[in-house]
Design a protein around this motif. Structure first.
Motif, PDB file in Angstrom:
ATOM      1  N   ARG A  36       0.821  -1.199   0.000  1.00 44.56           N
ATOM      2  CA  ARG A  36       0.000   0.000   0.000  1.00 44.56           C
ATOM      3  C   ARG A  36       0.863   1.261   0.000  1.00 44.56           C
ATOM      4  NH1 ARG A  36      -3.792   1.639   5.032  1.00 44.56           N
ATOM      5  NH2 ARG A  36      -1.734   2.157   5.857  1.00 44.56           N
ATOM      6  N   ARG A  41      -4.450   5.536  -4.196  1.00 48.09           N
ATOM      7  CA  ARG A  41      -5.082   5.358  -2.892  1.00 48.09           C
ATOM      8  C   ARG A  41      -5.973   4.116  -2.856  1.00 48.09           C
ATOM      9  NH1 ARG A  41     -10.001   6.567  -0.846  1.00 48.09           N
ATOM     10  NH2 ARG A  41     -10.608   7.508  -2.833  1.00 48.09           N
ATOM     11  N   GLN A  78      -5.954   0.512  -0.536  1.00 48.83           N
ATOM     12  CA  GLN A  78      -7.089   0.157   0.318  1.00 48.83           C
ATOM     13  C   GLN A  78      -7.628  -1.227  -0.043  1.00 48.83           C
ATOM     14  OE1 GLN A  78      -9.902   3.308  -0.346  1.00 48.83           O
ATOM     15  NE2 GLN A  78      -9.084   4.595   1.298  1.00 48.83           N
TER      16      GLN A  78
END
Length: 498
Positions: free
Chosen positions: A79, A245, A249
């Protein structure tokens, strides 16, 4: 003199160089779906739970939980790296930026592709076998030639879908994944509701109840395999809305969904069948290769058992499709940055997909499947087992790349934890798993083949790495700019669309 990596690390999320892929065609739900589909949850738990239970008995849920820990820690590394360097090449780009082009090409490129290609041969074969059974063609399901031809046909079908676009692939995966999760949840609920089923015990999650390090390590390694594949969703980051992003997630969400599904299924299966060595017990070695084929009929009845069989078939085909999507985009990125022939960097003008890379992956996997099948059926089975060695290698390297890349920027508690401590712990766990797996695989009794006192699985895993080293030596003579420019070679496109 300023630190190179610190100077390179961006202050915030960066935009990926445009390779011509269709932007914004995938949202959070589709991204999570692609990640879960590549793991093949129904197939993975069906072929792994029995072996885990044979190793640690009713502590199988604890093993699933512990095996999840390094996966989650590695997911944080993925991430954070994706936020800083969103690129469909993922581990190839990140490892190159952290450790240089040699490590990037081998550990971030070759190892990932080798693991995916080998896994896809198994998925296509499993999907073909289940499909023939579902069609009532049981005699053909026992024929190696018929299974291989059907598997090649499945590869052609998923290649066609992937070639036409990620949006179409994601739409197909909604249906396929929904069937899998519905089947697993339905099986678990029915198993726990059966008369005589044991009430799940919290003791089955006790991480301190293992009888020794050997069984514990073996069980966790088995569990490591069933979580593998979620990172394929990040290869779609350039086609994902707000990809720097959302893709990160989705990586964390997909791993948590897997944990809940697997632990629930394990509780239900153990509660219904127990861990005894006879009958439907999960301690019966005859049931280990596919627990659902044994448990689904008494739990669900003959008709619904067919639905469970369909779910496992769909699971394998679904993972095959997502693996193809991820692998082709990895090749696209390597070519776009000058580390592979430029043909792989070409994007289809209409579908906006890496058309040539997609066709290459589908064809190469089909050829590999035929080759392994011709050599030996046991050889193919051992090839699948060696994937664990490759998984631990590139996951561990990627986690450590996160720590090294951000090492000069770990000044806040948030960065220290998510970019330093957690990825470091995950990377060390993965590399420890790599060493333990290599040691276990060296035993000639590991798997079904051996050569001159050395396990065939070890030779396949080590052989994949050795072949990668030879391929790297050849690549260095052809792609001078990539290997000469070092870490900066993946900061911009070397090859652009005509």
């Amino acid at each position: 003199m300023p630190d190179l990596n610190e100077a390179e690390a961006p202050a915030g999320p960066a935009a990926a160089p445009d390779k011509g892929l269709r932007k914004g065609s995938v949202g959070l739900l589709a991204s999570v779906t692609l990640g879960l589909s590549c793991v093949a949850p129904a197939y993975s738990i069906a072929v792994t739970l029995g072996y885990v239970t044979l190793t640690v008995g009713d502590l199988a849920p604890a093993a699933l939980l512990l095996g999840f820990v390094p996966i989650l820690l590695t997911a944080f590394a993925f991430r954070e790296l994706n936020r800083a360097m969103p690129d469909c090449g993922t581990t190839f780009v990140w490892t190159t930026r952290a450790f240089g082009p040699l490590a990037g090409w081998l550990a971030g490129g070759w190892v990932v592709q080798a693991a995916t290609f080998i896994a896809m041969t198994a998925l296509s074969q499993v999907g073909a076998t289940y499909l023939l059974h579902l069609l009532g063609l049981h005699a053909l399901a026992g024929s190696g030639l018929a299974v291989t031809l059907t598997a090649v046909a499945l590869l052609a079908a998923v290649t066609s879908i992937a070639y036409r676009g990620l949006h179409l692939a994601a739409s197909v995966q909604y249906v396929l994944l929904g069937l899998q999760l519905l089947a697993l949840v339905g099986f678990g609920a029915a198993a726990l509701a059966r008369d005589g089923a044991l009430t799940p015990s919290p003791g089955w999650l006790n991480p301190f109840a293992f009888s020794g390090f050997g069984p514990f390590a073996e069980a966790v390694m088995l569990c490591l395999f069933i979580y593998w594949g979620w990172d394929a969703l990040i290869t779609a980051n350039e086609e994902t809305h707000d990809g720097e992003r959302v893709a990160g997630q989705a990586a964390v969400i997909s791993t948590l969904v897997l944990l809940g599904t697997y632990v629930f299924t394990a509780f239900a299966a153990i509660g219904f069948a127990g861990t005894g060595p006879g009958g439907t017990g999960l301690g019966n070695a005859d049931n280990a290769s596919d627990v659902f084929s044994t448990l689904a009929p008494p739990v669900l009845g003959p008709a619904l058992a067919k639905v469970m069989e369909l779910a496992v078939c769909v699971s394998a085909v679904s993972a095959l499709l997502t693996s193809l999507v991820g692998s082709s985009r990895g090749l696209l990125s390597m070519a776009a940055h000058g580390a592979l022939p430029p043909a792989f960097a070409r994007v289809h003008p209409g579908h906006r997909t890496p058309g040539r890379a997609t066709l290459f992956v589908g064809t190469a996997v089909a050829c590999l499947l035929v080759l392994l099948t011709l050599v030996s059926g046991d050889f193919l089975g051992d090839a699948i087992l060696c994937v664990g060695l490759l998984i631990a290698c590139y996951y561990g390297t990627t986690a450590l790349a996160c720590v090294w890349y951000f090492r000069g920027r770990l000044r806040t508690p948030r960065d220290l934890l998510l970019r330093g401590i957690l990825p470091l712990a995950g990377g060390l766990m993965m590399l420890a798993a790599f060493a333990r797996t290599a040691y276990d695989m060296y035993d000639p009794a590991y798997g079904k083949t051996s050569f001159h006192g050395v396990g065939g699985v070890f030779l396949l895993g080590a052989g994949s790495l050795a072949t990668g080293a030879l391929a790297l030596a050849v690549a260095r003579t052809r792609f001078h700019r990539f290997f000469r420019d070092g870490r900066t070679s993946v900061a911009e496109l070397t090859i652009t669309e005509d």
